[in-house]
Design a protein around this motif. Structure first.
Motif, PDB file in Angstrom:
ATOM      1  N   GLU A 133      27.328  -5.060 -37.081  1.00 19.08           N
ATOM      2  CA  GLU A 133      28.455  -4.312 -36.200  1.00 19.08           C
ATOM      3  C   GLU A 133      29.905  -4.467 -37.763  1.00 19.08           C
ATOM      4  OE1 GLU A 133      26.842  -1.759 -35.665  1.00 19.08           O
ATOM      5  OE2 GLU A 133      24.967  -2.970 -35.193  1.00 19.08           O
ATOM      6  N   ARG A 157      20.027  -8.430 -31.799  1.00 12.86           N
ATOM      7  CA  ARG A 157      20.740  -6.992 -31.963  1.00 12.86           C
ATOM      8  C   ARG A 157      20.329  -5.191 -30.631  1.00 12.86           C
ATOM      9  NH1 ARG A 157      20.471  -2.385 -36.099  1.00 12.86           N
ATOM     10  NH2 ARG A 157      22.933  -1.295 -35.913  1.00 12.86           N
ATOM     11  N   LEU A 161      22.913  -3.513 -28.578  1.00 13.02           N
ATOM     12  CA  LEU A 161      23.017  -2.558 -28.376  1.00 13.02           C
ATOM     13  C   LEU A 161      22.280  -1.666 -26.589  1.00 13.02           C
ATOM     14  CD1 LEU A 161      22.565  -0.898 -32.027  1.00 13.02           C
ATOM     15  CD2 LEU A 161      24.937  -1.707 -30.813  1.00 13.02           C
TER      16      LEU A 161
ATOM     17  N   LYS B   6      29.641   3.251 -29.379  1.00 10.77           N
ATOM     18  CA  LYS B   6      29.545   2.531 -30.069  1.00 10.77           C
ATOM     19  C   LYS B   6      31.002   2.509 -31.332  1.00 10.77           C
ATOM     20  CE  LYS B   6      25.517   1.513 -33.377  1.00 10.77           C
ATOM     21  NZ  LYS B   6      24.824   1.961 -34.326  1.00 10.77           N
ATOM     22  N   PHE B  10      33.398  -0.812 -31.228  1.00 10.69           N
ATOM     23  CA  PHE B  10      32.988  -1.615 -32.631  1.00 10.69           C
ATOM     24  C   PHE B  10      34.200  -0.468 -33.268  1.00 10.69           C
ATOM     25  CE2 PHE B  10      28.889  -1.909 -31.282  1.00 10.69           C
ATOM     26  CZ  PHE B  10      28.200  -3.391 -31.250  1.00 10.69           C
TER      27      PHE B  10
END
Lengths: 187, 140
Positions: A133, A157, A161, B6, B10
Motif C-alpha cells: 500500500e 495482504r 486489510l 484506508k 496509509f
C-alpha cells in the motif's frame, strides 16, 4: 563482483534515493512512529547499501534497500521496547498547512487510533501490507523482498486489510459511543 | 462507499527535507576516511603501537581465562570448604565455575524439603538418559 552484474555508482545511488525516499520513509515510519527515527533509518539503509556496493547488483538494489530498512526499523523497535506516544513536535509533516488546535487534537486522536490498529497486526502481515500500500509494489516485488511466494503476499495482504478495517471500525464506534456519553452528561 | 479508513491508515507523509544532502555528506565522510586509511596503510602503519598492544593483551587475558575455566574444579584446587553440602550448593552456575561440586546424583532434594519431597530414579534402557520421578506433598 560476479560477471554480468552492473555495479552501483554514486549517481545510481542518488537516483534511487530520490525515487524511493518517500515510500521507504512511509513504510519505516509505521514501525517507529517517529519522524526523525524513520528518517535516520532511511539514511542508514542507504549508507549500508553504499558500503556494500561492491557486492550488490544494480538490478536488485531496490528490493534490497527496502529489506535493509525494514529489518533495521524492526530491530530498532525491538531494542527500544518502549511504547512512545508521538509528541506533536516529532509528528510527521503532511501535505497541507498547519491545522488549528481543534483539528490538531482530532488529528492526533485519529493517528493514535490508526497506530493501535497497525500495531495489532502480526509482523509478517504488516510487512506485506505496508509494502503493497505505501510503496505501491506488486505482489511479485513484495515476494522478492520478503522471500515468500506471491500467493502468500496476496493472502497476507488480504488478511491484514480485513483486520485493519475491522479494528478501525471498532475504534470509530467506540469513539462515537464515548462522544455520545459525554454529550449526555453535558461535558 | 469510499474507503476512508484506508486513506487514514496509509496517509502519505513527507520525509524531513534535506535527506539527499545528508546522505551525500555521510558518503563523502566515509570516502574521505577510506582515503585516509589507505594512506596510513601505504605509510606502513595501521595505528598507534599501544592500540595493537591493548588488543593483544585483551586476547591473552581472554585465552588465559578460557583455559582456567575449562579445567575441572578439582584441577583448579578449589578449597573443600567452598563446596559445602552439594545438595545445597549445586547450582549449575556454581558448578560450572568450579565454586560448587556437582552432586553425585543429577537430582537431589534440599534438606529443608526432604520431609515433603521424594525423588526416585526410574530405570531406562538408554545409557545416556537419566530419568527421575520427583514428587512433592503440600505442607500447610
Amino acid at each position: 563482483m560476479a560477471a554480468g552484474r552492473e555495479a552501483i555508482d554514486r549517481a545510481a545511488l542518488e537516483e534511487l534515493y530520490a525515487r524511493v525516499e518517500k515510500p521507504l520513509y512511509n513504510v519505516v515510519y509505521r514501525w517507529l512512529w517517529d519522524a526523525e527515527e524513520a528518517h535516520d533509518i532511511v539514511q542508514e539503509a542507504f549508507y549500508r547499501l553504499w558500503r556494500a556496493r561492491a557486492r550488490v547488483d544494480l538490478a536488485t538494489v531496490e528490493p534490497l534497500v527496502y529489506r535493509i530498512a525494514i529489518n533495521l526499523a524492526s530491530n530498532r523497535r525491538r531494542s527500544r521496547r518502549l511504547w512512545q506516544w508521538v509528541s506533536w513536535d516529532r509528528s510527521p509533516r503532511r501535505h497541507s498547512g498547519a491545522p488549528d488546535a481543534g483539528e490538531s487534537l482530532a488529528l492526533e486522536q485519529r493517528r493514535a487510533a490508526v497506530r493501535r490498529a497497525v500495531e495489532a497486526l502480526p509482523e509478517r502481515q504488516k510487512r506485506v501490507v505496508m509494502l503493497c500500500e505505501l510503496a505501491g509494489m506488486t505482489y511479485r516485488q513484495v515476494a522478492d523482498i520478503l522471500d515468500i511466494p506471491p500467493g502468500t503476499v496476496a493472502s497476507r495482504r488480504h488478511a491484514a486489510l480485513k483486520k485493519l478495517r475491522r479494528s478501525l471500525a471498532a475504534l470509530t464506534a467506540e469513539k462515537r459511543d464515548h462522544d455520545r456519553a459525554l454529550e449526555r452528561t453535558g461535558l | 462507499m469510499t474507503e476512508r479508513w484506508k486513506e487514514q491508515v496509509f496517509e502519505e507523509l513527507e520525509p524531513p527535507p534535506g535527506g539527499l544532502s545528508r546522505l551525500r555528506t555521510r558518503i563523502d565522510t566515509h570516502n574521505a576516511r577510506g582515503v585516509e586509511k589507505n594512506m596510513r596503510s601505504a605509510d606502513g602503519g595501521t595505528g598507534p603501537w599501544f592500540g595493537r598492544a591493548a588488543v593483544l593483551g585483551a586476547l591473552a587475558v581472554a585465552v588465559a581465562m578460557l583455559f582456567v575455566l575449562s579445567r575441572a574444579p578439582s584441577e583448579r584446587g578449589c578449597p573443600a570448604e567452598m563446596w559445602g553440602d552439594p545438595a545445597e550448593n549445586a547450582h549449575p552456575a556454581l558448578v560450572h565455575y568450579g565454586l560448587a561440586r556437582a552432586p553425585e546424583q543429577p537430582v537431589t532434594i534440599a534438606p529443608a524439603r526432604r520431609h515433603t519431597s521424594a525423588a526416585i530414579r526410574v530405570p531406562v534402557e538408554r545409557t545416556d538418559v537419566v530419568f527421575y520421578w520427583v514428587s512433592s506433598a503440600k505442607s500447610n
